[in-house]
Design a protein around this motif. Structure first.
Motif, PDB file in Angstrom:
ATOM      1  N   LYS A  45      57.146  45.830   1.288  1.00  0.00           N
ATOM      2  CA  LYS A  45      55.835  45.204   1.101  1.00  0.00           C
ATOM      3  C   LYS A  45      55.093  45.088   2.430  1.00  0.00           C
ATOM      4  N   PHE A  46      55.828  44.793   3.508  1.00  0.00           N
ATOM      5  CA  PHE A  46      55.194  44.704   4.826  1.00  0.00           C
ATOM      6  C   PHE A  46      54.617  46.053   5.247  1.00  0.00           C
ATOM      7  N   ILE A  47      55.355  47.128   4.985  1.00  0.00           N
ATOM      8  CA  ILE A  47      54.867  48.469   5.333  1.00  0.00           C
ATOM      9  C   ILE A  47      53.580  48.783   4.572  1.00  0.00           C
ATOM     10  N   LEU A  48      53.546  48.462   3.275  1.00  0.00           N
ATOM     11  CA  LEU A  48      52.362  48.746   2.463  1.00  0.00           C
ATOM     12  C   LEU A  48      51.170  47.893   2.907  1.00  0.00           C
ATOM     13  N   VAL A  49      51.430  46.641   3.255  1.00  0.00           N
ATOM     14  CA  VAL A  49      50.349  45.779   3.747  1.00  0.00           C
ATOM     15  C   VAL A  49      49.824  46.312   5.081  1.00  0.00           C
ATOM     16  N   VAL A  87      65.496  41.507   1.204  1.00  0.00           N
ATOM     17  CA  VAL A  87      65.116  41.965   2.542  1.00  0.00           C
ATOM     18  C   VAL A  87      64.461  43.342   2.457  1.00  0.00           C
ATOM     19  N   ARG A  88      65.072  44.232   1.660  1.00  0.00           N
ATOM     20  CA  ARG A  88      64.507  45.572   1.486  1.00  0.00           C
ATOM     21  C   ARG A  88      63.115  45.503   0.892  1.00  0.00           C
ATOM     22  N   LEU A 126      60.939  51.078  -2.722  1.00  0.00           N
ATOM     23  CA  LEU A 126      61.384  50.270  -1.593  1.00  0.00           C
ATOM     24  C   LEU A 126      60.846  48.849  -1.682  1.00  0.00           C
ATOM     25  N   ALA A 127      59.590  48.708  -2.124  1.00  0.00           N
ATOM     26  CA  ALA A 127      58.945  47.393  -2.147  1.00  0.00           C
ATOM     27  C   ALA A 127      59.215  46.617  -3.429  1.00  0.00           C
TER      28      ALA A 127
END
Length: 261
Positions: free
Chosen positions: A110-114, A104-105, A94-95
């Motif tokens: 990356k936002f979720i992992l951060v 965008v995906r 996904l990242a």
């Protein structure tokens, strides 16, 4: 000596003096009035206990001895890493930034992992203790959730940096995306995935040793009790066990990672 060599030499001297000055300034600014009068005696007791560890605590068959709790700590680290290694793969895909049309995906991934990495393991452990109760299960959940953030980031970077030539070749001859995934992508990145997982396991062993201090199972709980009761010989043998365990795990993991590399 040339002018450039002199400038380089004096530059190192300048930066050396500056660093020493900063350290001296920091030390002189420390408030040492809070040190208790018994600090020297306590320090001697700590070192005496560490130098004379309680060997009877190594194994006594109670299930609460050093060997049993070290095994429990390793089990927490292993299970947490094992679970996160599988759950990190979809987050990694996904990242990973694989196409200009999927920015965008990738940013969402990356936002979720951060966001996951924002929470320290000890905070996650406290939260899970409130949810599922104290014990090893809370430690496994804390290690696995935090590991997803780290492994997902490393896995996604491996996907971004890999050579996509084999994938393109399979697609060009009529292969499907599933064929490209299982015949090209996964075989190419699997050694890196395994290497990162082993590295994460090394870190998880250290983390699992600490999580017990908040009630998440493992060797940390008796270590905290020993410190609170000032049983320094017990502290000494527990610290010795942790050092030996971490050293052996690091050596085995490092050997395996070198072979994978």
């Amino acid at each position: 000596m040339s002018k450039a060599s002199k400038n380089k030499k004096y530059g190192w001297i300048f930066w050396g003096i500056l660093i020493i000055a900063v350290y001296v300034w920091a030390i002189l600014g420390m408030n040492l009035s809070g040190i208790q009068s018994s600090a020297v005696q306590v320090t001697k007791s700590i070192f005496n206990g560490i130098c004379h560890p309680d060997w009877h605590y190594v194994y006594n068959g109670s299930g609460e001895d050093l060997v049993s709790l070290i095994i429990q700590t390793l089990a927490i680290a292993f299970l947490g890493t094992f679970v996160s290694a599988f759950l990190s793969v979809p987050f990694a895909f996904l990242a990973a930034r694989s196409s200009k049309h999927l920015q965008v995906r990738s940013k969402i991934g990356k936002f979720i992992l951060v966001f996951i990495r924002t929470f320290p393991e000890i905070v996650l452990a406290i939260m899970f203790i409130k949810a599922v109760g104290p014990g090893a299960f809370a430690g496994v959940l804390a290690v696995s959730i935090h590991s997803i953030g780290m492994l997902g980031k490393l896995f996604s970077e491996s996907l971004e940096n890999m050579d996509h030539g084999a994938e393109e070749a399979i697609l060009s001859v009529g292969g499907t995306k599933s064929d490209a995934l299982f015949l090209a992508t996964l075989p190419d990145i699997m050694p890196q995935f395994l290497s990162y997982t082993l590295y994460r396991f090394e870190i998880a062993v250290r983390s699992a040793s600490i999580l017990g201090m908040v009630g998440a199972g493992g060797i940390g709980t008796p270590l905290l009790f020993a410190i609170q009761t000032r049983t320094w010989s017990r502290v000494g043998i527990i610290l010795l066990g942790i050092v030996v365990t971490v050293t052996v795990i690091d050596w085995i993991s490092g050997t395996l990672r070198r072979k994978l590399g």
